[in-house]
Design an enzyme around this catalytic site. Structure first.
Site, PDB file in Angstrom:
ATOM      1  N   LYS A   1       0.830  -1.217   0.000  1.00 20.22           N
ATOM      2  CA  LYS A   1       0.000   0.000   0.000  1.00 20.22           C
ATOM      3  C   LYS A   1       0.863   1.266   0.000  1.00 20.22           C
ATOM      4  O   LYS A   1       0.575   2.212  -0.721  1.00 20.22           O
ATOM      5  CB  LYS A   1      -0.938   0.021   1.218  1.00 20.22           C
ATOM      6  CG  LYS A   1      -1.864  -1.183   1.293  1.00 20.22           C
ATOM      7  CD  LYS A   1      -2.876  -1.068   2.425  1.00 20.22           C
ATOM      8  CE  LYS A   1      -2.271  -1.110   3.807  1.00 20.22           C
ATOM      9  NZ  LYS A   1      -1.696  -2.418   4.184  1.00 20.22           N
TER      10      LYS A   1
ATOM     11  N   ARG B   1      -9.783   0.628   9.055  1.00 16.41           N
ATOM     12  CA  ARG B   1      -9.382  -0.733   9.400  1.00 16.41           C
ATOM     13  C   ARG B   1     -10.467  -1.464  10.167  1.00 16.41           C
ATOM     14  O   ARG B   1     -10.286  -2.634  10.497  1.00 16.41           O
ATOM     15  CB  ARG B   1      -8.143  -0.664  10.287  1.00 16.41           C
ATOM     16  CG  ARG B   1      -6.843  -1.146   9.640  1.00 16.41           C
ATOM     17  CD  ARG B   1      -5.763  -0.910  10.681  1.00 16.41           C
ATOM     18  NE  ARG B   1      -4.539  -1.595  10.464  1.00 16.41           N
ATOM     19  CZ  ARG B   1      -3.493  -1.108   9.779  1.00 16.41           C
ATOM     20  NH1 ARG B   1      -3.578   0.034   9.145  1.00 16.41           N
ATOM     21  NH2 ARG B   1      -2.383  -1.792   9.714  1.00 16.41           N
TER      22      ARG B   1
ATOM     23  N   ARG C   1      11.397  -6.259   4.964  1.00 21.02           N
ATOM     24  CA  ARG C   1      11.290  -4.839   5.334  1.00 21.02           C
ATOM     25  C   ARG C   1      11.842  -4.606   6.733  1.00 21.02           C
ATOM     26  O   ARG C   1      12.448  -3.569   7.007  1.00 21.02           O
ATOM     27  CB  ARG C   1       9.812  -4.414   5.266  1.00 21.02           C
ATOM     28  CG  ARG C   1       9.576  -2.936   5.550  1.00 21.02           C
ATOM     29  CD  ARG C   1       8.151  -2.519   5.260  1.00 21.02           C
ATOM     30  NE  ARG C   1       7.204  -3.061   6.222  1.00 21.02           N
ATOM     31  CZ  ARG C   1       5.880  -2.887   6.161  1.00 21.02           C
ATOM     32  NH1 ARG C   1       5.344  -2.216   5.154  1.00 21.02           N
ATOM     33  NH2 ARG C   1       5.081  -3.392   7.071  1.00 21.02           N
TER      34      ARG C   1
ATOM     35  N   ARG D   1      11.175  -0.961  12.309  1.00 23.40           N
ATOM     36  CA  ARG D   1       9.886  -1.130  12.979  1.00 23.40           C
ATOM     37  C   ARG D   1       9.883  -2.395  13.818  1.00 23.40           C
ATOM     38  O   ARG D   1      10.087  -3.487  13.293  1.00 23.40           O
ATOM     39  CB  ARG D   1       8.766  -1.208  11.934  1.00 23.40           C
ATOM     40  CG  ARG D   1       8.383   0.136  11.367  1.00 23.40           C
ATOM     41  CD  ARG D   1       7.351   0.010  10.274  1.00 23.40           C
ATOM     42  NE  ARG D   1       6.144  -0.721  10.673  1.00 23.40           N
ATOM     43  CZ  ARG D   1       5.066  -0.809   9.913  1.00 23.40           C
ATOM     44  NH1 ARG D   1       5.035  -0.224   8.731  1.00 23.40           N
ATOM     45  NH2 ARG D   1       4.019  -1.478  10.334  1.00 23.40           N
TER      46      ARG D   1
ATOM     47  N   ARG E   1      -0.564  -9.380  13.480  1.00 22.12           N
ATOM     48  CA  ARG E   1      -1.089  -8.346  12.563  1.00 22.12           C
ATOM     49  C   ARG E   1      -1.929  -8.974  11.462  1.00 22.12           C
ATOM     50  O   ARG E   1      -2.963  -8.427  11.075  1.00 22.12           O
ATOM     51  CB  ARG E   1       0.068  -7.544  11.953  1.00 22.12           C
ATOM     52  CG  ARG E   1       0.581  -6.476  12.914  1.00 22.12           C
ATOM     53  CD  ARG E   1       2.005  -6.128  12.640  1.00 22.12           C
ATOM     54  NE  ARG E   1       2.185  -5.410  11.409  1.00 22.12           N
ATOM     55  CZ  ARG E   1       3.361  -5.344  10.766  1.00 22.12           C
ATOM     56  NH1 ARG E   1       4.412  -5.951  11.255  1.00 22.12           N
ATOM     57  NH2 ARG E   1       3.467  -4.645   9.663  1.00 22.12           N
TER      58      ARG E   1
HETATM   59  P1  ADP Z   1       0.936  -2.394   8.341  1.00 23.57           P
HETATM   60  O1  ADP Z   1       2.284  -2.203   7.736  1.00 23.57           O
HETATM   61  O2  ADP Z   1       0.856  -3.561   9.273  1.00 23.57           O
HETATM   62  O3  ADP Z   1      -0.171  -2.363   7.342  1.00 23.57           O
HETATM   63  P2  ADP Z   1       0.602   0.335   9.319  1.00 23.57           P
HETATM   64  O4  ADP Z   1       1.942   0.881   9.057  1.00 23.57           O
HETATM   65  O5  ADP Z   1      -0.534   0.790   8.473  1.00 23.57           O
HETATM   66  O6  ADP Z   1       0.662  -1.253   9.361  1.00 23.57           O
HETATM   67  O7  ADP Z   1       0.200   0.577  10.853  1.00 23.57           O
HETATM   68  C1  ADP Z   1       1.027   0.149  11.914  1.00 23.57           C
HETATM   69  C2  ADP Z   1       0.204   0.013  13.203  1.00 23.57           C
HETATM   70  O8  ADP Z   1      -0.458   1.261  13.501  1.00 23.57           O
HETATM   71  C3  ADP Z   1      -0.914  -1.019  13.161  1.00 23.57           C
HETATM   72  O9  ADP Z   1      -0.484  -2.333  13.428  1.00 23.57           O
HETATM   73  C4  ADP Z   1      -1.861  -0.468  14.255  1.00 23.57           C
HETATM   74  O10 ADP Z   1      -1.375  -0.754  15.544  1.00 23.57           O
HETATM   75  C5  ADP Z   1      -1.759   1.035  14.074  1.00 23.57           C
HETATM   76  N1  ADP Z   1      -2.781   1.529  13.127  1.00 23.57           N
HETATM   77  C6  ADP Z   1      -2.550   2.077  11.913  1.00 23.57           C
HETATM   78  N2  ADP Z   1      -3.705   2.413  11.314  1.00 23.57           N
HETATM   79  C7  ADP Z   1      -4.697   2.056  12.166  1.00 23.57           C
HETATM   80  C8  ADP Z   1      -6.119   2.128  12.125  1.00 23.57           C
HETATM   81  N3  ADP Z   1      -6.759   2.638  11.066  1.00 23.57           N
HETATM   82  N4  ADP Z   1      -6.826   1.663  13.184  1.00 23.57           N
HETATM   83  C9  ADP Z   1      -6.210   1.152  14.241  1.00 23.57           C
HETATM   84  N5  ADP Z   1      -4.877   1.046  14.347  1.00 23.57           N
HETATM   85  C10 ADP Z   1      -4.117   1.494  13.331  1.00 23.57           C
END
Ligand code: ADP
Length: 190
Positions: A14, A89, A128, A134, A146
């Site tokens: 994404k 989400r 990554r 991270r 996740r």
């Molecule tokens: P990923 O790479 O797992 O898709 P992101 O970088 O989008 O994750 O987000 C990292 C973390 O931030 C998530 O695992 C969650 O804890 C939090 N987070 C991000 N966006 C949301 C959301 N829309 N609702 C709830 N938690 C979120």
């Protein structure tokens, strides 16, 4: 306005595709993950609150996320459109987003969902993790959590948009540019 929800599991690509899309369509990128990481880095109250959820790969509570997105939308001066990345989400977040956009006199144009098999996702996230710094990319248990949270809490969001005839699924495996072209074809038909 062009308002796109870019959807998919962690590691689906994404962020990569968002960068290309904002350049082409000149719209604003709202990545809730990036916004939380920024708050974390700056040590804000919001960052401290989000940290424990993020570190475990759990979702930050809806009201916290929705408030942050509301602020971001309202502080964007030039409203040409948005790419929402990692948001909504949960179905509650999707409903709240509809309300926020209605207030602005606009709506979601469509959702583009990137589909990638679980094995490939895990491979990408581990890769990554070597450079992202991270914590949630470097621990097998957190990665698995996740993906589980995605399947349990986030996948229903795709149905929410499908019921409105707004869902387009795209194969997220292949060359970055090929995937980008497929996404553009969907968007150009909005
Ligand atoms: P990923 O790479 O797992 O898709 P992101 O970088 O989008 O994750 O987000 C990292 C973390 O931030 C998530 O695992 C969650 O804890 C939090 N987070 C991000 N966006 C949301 C959301 N829309 N609702 C709830 N938690 C979120």
């Amino acid at each position: 306005m062009l308002n796109i929800v870019l959807f998919g599991p962690p590691g689906a690509g994404k962020g990569t595709q968002s960068e290309k899309l904002i350049e082409k369509y000149k719209i604003e990128h709202i990545s809730t993950g990036d916004l939380f990481r920024k708050h974390l880095g700056e040590g804000t109250e919001l960052g401290k609150l989000a940290q424990k959820y993020m570190n475990e790969g759990n979702l930050v509570p809806d009201e916290v996320v929705i408030g942050m997105v509301d602020d971001k939308i309202n502080s964007t001066a030039d409203l040409t459109g948005f790419i929402f990345d990692g948001f909504p989400r949960t179905v509650a977040q999707a409903r709240a987003l509809d309300e926020l956009l209605t207030k602005k006199g606009t709506r979601i144009s469509g959702m583009v969902a990137l589909e990638v098999p679980e094995d490939e996702l895990k491979k990408r996230i581990r890769e990554r993790g070597k450079t992202s710094g991270r914590a949630d990319d470097q621990d097998e248990e957190k990665i698995n959590n996740r993906i589980k949270v995605y399947n349990d809490e986030t996948l229903p969001v795709a149905n929410y948009y499908q019921e409105q005839g707004k869902l387009a699924k795209i194969d997220g495996v292949g060359a970055i540019d090929e995937i980008f072209q497929k996404i553009c074809t969907v968007i150009d038909n909005y």
